[in-house]
Scaffold this motif. Structure first.
Motif, mmCIF file in Angstrom:
data_model
loop_
_atom_site.group_PDB
_atom_site.id
_atom_site.type_symbol
_atom_site.label_atom_id
_atom_site.label_comp_id
_atom_site.label_asym_id
_atom_site.label_seq_id
_atom_site.Cartn_x
_atom_site.Cartn_y
_atom_site.Cartn_z
ATOM 1 N N ALA A 74 0.821 -1.213 0.000
ATOM 2 C CA ALA A 74 0.000 0.000 0.000
ATOM 3 C C ALA A 74 0.858 1.267 0.000
ATOM 4 C CB ALA A 74 -0.942 -0.007 1.203
ATOM 5 N N GLN A 77 2.381 1.738 -3.454
ATOM 6 C CA GLN A 77 1.329 2.113 -4.415
ATOM 7 C C GLN A 77 0.957 3.581 -4.249
ATOM 8 O OE1 GLN A 77 -0.055 0.013 -6.937
ATOM 9 N NE2 GLN A 77 -0.535 2.095 -7.584
ATOM 10 N N HIS A 78 0.859 4.036 -3.018
ATOM 11 C CA HIS A 78 0.555 5.434 -2.742
ATOM 12 C C HIS A 78 1.658 6.338 -3.291
ATOM 13 C CE1 HIS A 78 -1.047 8.940 -0.712
ATOM 14 N NE2 HIS A 78 0.129 9.127 -0.110
#
Length: 89
Positions: A74, A77-78
């Motif tokens: 995550a 991806q951010h």
């Protein structure tokens, strides 16, 4: 002509005698003998330390990880999403 730097070396009498005898056997000066020996040893060390040695099992796991599907976590991806937005601006 390459730049020259000075390097002073102190050694005890016994060490100096050993180096002097070895240099004489090689038909060179003590300075040239020490310089050559130090350079050879340094290159061996740098060559050895610049390599990564893996067992067969570790290598197989490494190549499987490289060849496997990639899915970012995550946080990554951010960060990738933020990077795409910055490029567009």
């Amino acid at each position: 002509m390459p730049a020259v730097a000075r390097f002073d070396l102190k050694m005890n009498v016994e060490e100096k005698d050993v180096v002097a005898r070895a240099a004489a056997l090689m038909g060179t000066t003590m300075a040239a003998f020490v310089r050559t020996a130090a350079k050879e040893k340094a290159r061996e060390l740098l060559d050895r330390e610049s390599r990564i040695t893996m067992s067969t099992q570790d290598f197989q796991a490494f190549t499987a990880a490289l060849n496997g599907a990639f899915s970012p976590n995550a946080a990554l991806q951010h960060a990738m999403n933020l990077a795409r937005e910055v490029r567009r601006a």
